[in-house]
Enzyme design. Structure first.
Site, PDB file in Angstrom:
ATOM      1  N   LYS A  34       7.508  -6.833   1.944  1.00 14.23           N
ATOM      2  CA  LYS A  34       8.554  -5.778   1.676  1.00 14.23           C
ATOM      3  C   LYS A  34       9.985  -6.489   1.707  1.00 14.23           C
ATOM      4  CE  LYS A  34       6.365  -1.820   2.059  1.00 14.23           C
ATOM      5  NZ  LYS A  34       6.542  -0.836   1.265  1.00 14.23           N
TER       6      LYS A  34
ATOM      7  N   TYR B 236       2.480  -8.794   4.943  1.00 12.56           N
ATOM      8  CA  TYR B 236       2.831  -7.266   4.639  1.00 12.56           C
ATOM      9  C   TYR B 236       4.515  -7.166   4.757  1.00 12.56           C
ATOM     10  CZ  TYR B 236       4.347  -2.489   5.297  1.00 12.56           C
ATOM     11  OH  TYR B 236       4.981  -1.205   5.288  1.00 12.56           O
TER      12      TYR B 236
ATOM     13  N   SER C 207      10.130  -1.384   4.930  1.00  9.43           N
ATOM     14  CA  SER C 207       9.703  -1.431   6.229  1.00  9.43           C
ATOM     15  C   SER C 207      10.637  -2.083   7.008  1.00  9.43           C
ATOM     16  CB  SER C 207       8.250  -2.035   6.480  1.00  9.43           C
ATOM     17  OG  SER C 207       8.083  -2.098   7.529  1.00  9.43           O
TER      18      SER C 207
HETATM   19  N1  LIG Z   1       3.565   4.497   8.247  1.00  8.06           N
HETATM   20  C1  LIG Z   1       4.139   3.747   8.729  1.00  8.06           C
HETATM   21  O1  LIG Z   1       4.806   3.661   9.910  1.00  8.06           O
HETATM   22  C2  LIG Z   1       5.292   2.816   7.737  1.00  8.06           C
HETATM   23  C3  LIG Z   1       6.189   2.104   8.111  1.00  8.06           C
HETATM   24  C4  LIG Z   1       7.101   1.484   7.276  1.00  8.06           C
HETATM   25  C5  LIG Z   1       6.718   1.457   5.913  1.00  8.06           C
HETATM   26  N2  LIG Z   1       5.695   2.407   5.289  1.00  8.06           N
HETATM   27  C6  LIG Z   1       5.800   2.403   4.002  1.00  8.06           C
HETATM   28  O2  LIG Z   1       5.593   4.023   3.698  1.00  8.06           O
HETATM   29  C7  LIG Z   1       4.803   3.920   2.588  1.00  8.06           C
HETATM   30  C8  LIG Z   1       3.807   4.814   2.707  1.00  8.06           C
HETATM   31  O3  LIG Z   1       2.801   4.498   3.460  1.00  8.06           O
HETATM   32  P1  LIG Z   1       2.029   5.346   4.419  1.00  8.06           P
HETATM   33  O4  LIG Z   1       2.214   4.968   5.723  1.00  8.06           O
HETATM   34  O5  LIG Z   1       1.933   6.844   4.008  1.00  8.06           O
HETATM   35  O6  LIG Z   1       0.410   4.381   4.133  1.00  8.06           O
HETATM   36  P2  LIG Z   1      -0.945   5.080   3.419  1.00  8.06           P
HETATM   37  O7  LIG Z   1      -1.139   6.337   4.212  1.00  8.06           O
HETATM   38  O8  LIG Z   1      -1.788   3.968   3.478  1.00  8.06           O
HETATM   39  O9  LIG Z   1      -0.361   5.383   1.867  1.00  8.06           O
HETATM   40  C9  LIG Z   1      -0.175   4.672   1.131  1.00  8.06           C
HETATM   41  C10 LIG Z   1      -0.233   5.155  -0.135  1.00  8.06           C
HETATM   42  O10 LIG Z   1       0.108   4.057  -1.463  1.00  8.06           O
HETATM   43  C11 LIG Z   1      -1.015   4.258  -2.473  1.00  8.06           C
HETATM   44  N3  LIG Z   1      -1.153   3.153  -3.010  1.00  8.06           N
HETATM   45  C12 LIG Z   1      -1.765   1.895  -2.183  1.00  8.06           C
HETATM   46  N4  LIG Z   1      -1.691   0.932  -3.399  1.00  8.06           N
HETATM   47  C13 LIG Z   1      -1.578   1.435  -4.594  1.00  8.06           C
HETATM   48  C14 LIG Z   1      -1.520   1.076  -5.994  1.00  8.06           C
HETATM   49  N5  LIG Z   1      -1.911   0.031  -6.129  1.00  8.06           N
HETATM   50  N6  LIG Z   1      -0.829   2.115  -6.956  1.00  8.06           N
HETATM   51  C15 LIG Z   1      -0.561   3.132  -6.589  1.00  8.06           C
HETATM   52  N7  LIG Z   1      -0.467   3.695  -5.259  1.00  8.06           N
HETATM   53  C16 LIG Z   1      -1.259   2.940  -4.222  1.00  8.06           C
HETATM   54  C17 LIG Z   1      -2.015   4.842  -1.717  1.00  8.06           C
HETATM   55  O11 LIG Z   1      -2.974   5.594  -2.655  1.00  8.06           O
HETATM   56  P3  LIG Z   1      -4.523   5.586  -2.475  1.00  8.06           P
HETATM   57  O12 LIG Z   1      -4.746   6.663  -1.717  1.00  8.06           O
HETATM   58  O13 LIG Z   1      -4.919   5.507  -3.815  1.00  8.06           O
HETATM   59  O14 LIG Z   1      -4.901   4.402  -1.745  1.00  8.06           O
HETATM   60  C18 LIG Z   1      -1.446   5.907  -0.688  1.00  8.06           C
HETATM   61  O15 LIG Z   1      -1.122   7.170  -1.294  1.00  8.06           O
HETATM   62  C19 LIG Z   1       4.265   2.448   2.154  1.00  8.06           C
HETATM   63  O16 LIG Z   1       5.106   1.808   1.337  1.00  8.06           O
HETATM   64  C20 LIG Z   1       4.245   1.700   3.452  1.00  8.06           C
HETATM   65  O17 LIG Z   1       4.498   0.236   3.283  1.00  8.06           O
HETATM   66  C21 LIG Z   1       5.082   2.949   6.317  1.00  8.06           C
END
Ligand SMILES: NC(=O)c1ccc[n+]([C@@H]2O[C@H](COP(=O)([O-])OP(=O)(O)OC[C@H]3O[C@@H](n4cnc5c(N)ncnc54)[C@H](OP(=O)(O)O)[C@@H]3O)[C@@H](O)[C@H]2O)c1
Length: 272
Positions: free
Chosen positions: A173, A169, A150
């Protein structure tokens, strides 16, 4: 024709990785999730029959499930090995999401519990994942291990834009970026590219149903982002983010100086 292992494909950006990567029937995509049945149902409902997709149980906080997933992946991919690992799964904590770090002072118990979950999931979970799957990547052709980090963890971004939210958070990261660099330090000589990529600010439904307090924090972040990047028009879609990330990982190489680096979906330090 490539073999991908992607974590956290149940929803959000991870589901979009799964959707795009498995569009090509010659690709093989292994998705790791906590709830296998629910993810298989979602795939059937939204993507139809994709015989090149395999969903395995893998919880980043449960070493035994990751180990079993590595064993099952080895059976699925056979001699091809794994070309790409996409370490996308992660905990995005809500406790600190939109509030400044100073507001956490009187939430001692919650801060300690959430920090421990963030550390176990985002940092140690991914370290175990890389150690358990590296032998499959060493067998593969492409040898790229991409970690979804991130921009919130970038020191210049935090300091120049005064981003005081998401402290816990962001720290998880930042620690993950270090783990990625350590793996690069060990495996660069074997031709494995370890790279951290931020996906940009992506709308995965997290901005709905915010409390008035959270909405205020979010508005302040958006203001900071417009000041930082005047072209910023708001969060991008998972489709756009994943398209950029894939283009960036295709261009990145050890020879190009990307081993252990931390870059944005755009391939540089422009975070939105
Ligand atoms: N969206 C943004 O703007 C943004 C920005 C910067 C970085 N990111 C990064 O992008 C990645 C995806 O995020 P997202 O935005 O798509 O978030 P999200 O919708 O919250 O998805 C998170 C994913 O991680 C899985 N997860 C959480 N805890 C876990 C565990 N203990 N073991 C295995 N899987 C687990 C969740 O599975 P469950 O369905 O089982 O909970 C879900 O599939 C993350 O690493 C996040 O930090 C996102």
């Amino acid at each position: 024709m490539s073999v991908y292992v992607v974590t956290g494909v149940s929803r959000g950006i991870g589901f979009e990785f799964l959707r795009q990567l498995s569009e090509d029937p010659k690709n093989l995509v292994v998705g790791l999730v906590r709830d296998k049945a629910a993810t298989e149902q979602k795939i059937a409902a939204e993507l139809g029959d994709r015989p090149n997709v395999h969903i395995l149980h893998g919880d980043l906080t449960d070493y035994a499930t990751l180990k079993q997933a590595a064993t099952d992946t080895a059976e699925i991919v056979g001699e091809r090995g794994v070309d790409y690992i996409v370490a996308n799964g992660g905990l995005v904590s809500s406790l600190d999401a939109y509030g400044p770090i100073g507001a956490l002072t009187d939430k001692v118990t919650e801060v300690e519990a959430v920090s421990s979950q963030l550390w176990r999931t985002n940092v140690i979970g991914n370290m175990h994942l890389f150690n358990l799957f590296i032998h499959l990547v060493l067998k593969g052709q492409t040898k790229k291990i991409i970690t979804i980090s991130s921009g919130m963890a970038d020191l210049d971004f935090i300091n120049n834009c005064e981003v005081d939210i998401a402290g816990l958070y962001a720290a998880s990261k930042a620690a993950l970026n270090v783990i990625v660099a350590k793996f690069n330090a060990q495996y660069k000589k074997d031709g494995v590219l370890f790279l951290s990529i931020s996906p940009g600010l992506v709308d995965v439904g997290r901005f709905e149903n915010t409390t008035p307090e959270e909405a205020q924090g979010l508005a302040s972040l958006m203001g900071n982002l417009v000041a930082y990047a005047p072209h910023f028009k708001g969060p991008i879609t998972p489709e756009e983010s994943v398209r950029h990330i894939r283009s960036t990982w295709e261009k990145a190489s050890i020879e190009g100086g990307f081993g252990g680096a931390f870059i944005s979906h755009l391939g540089n330090k422009q975070w939105v």
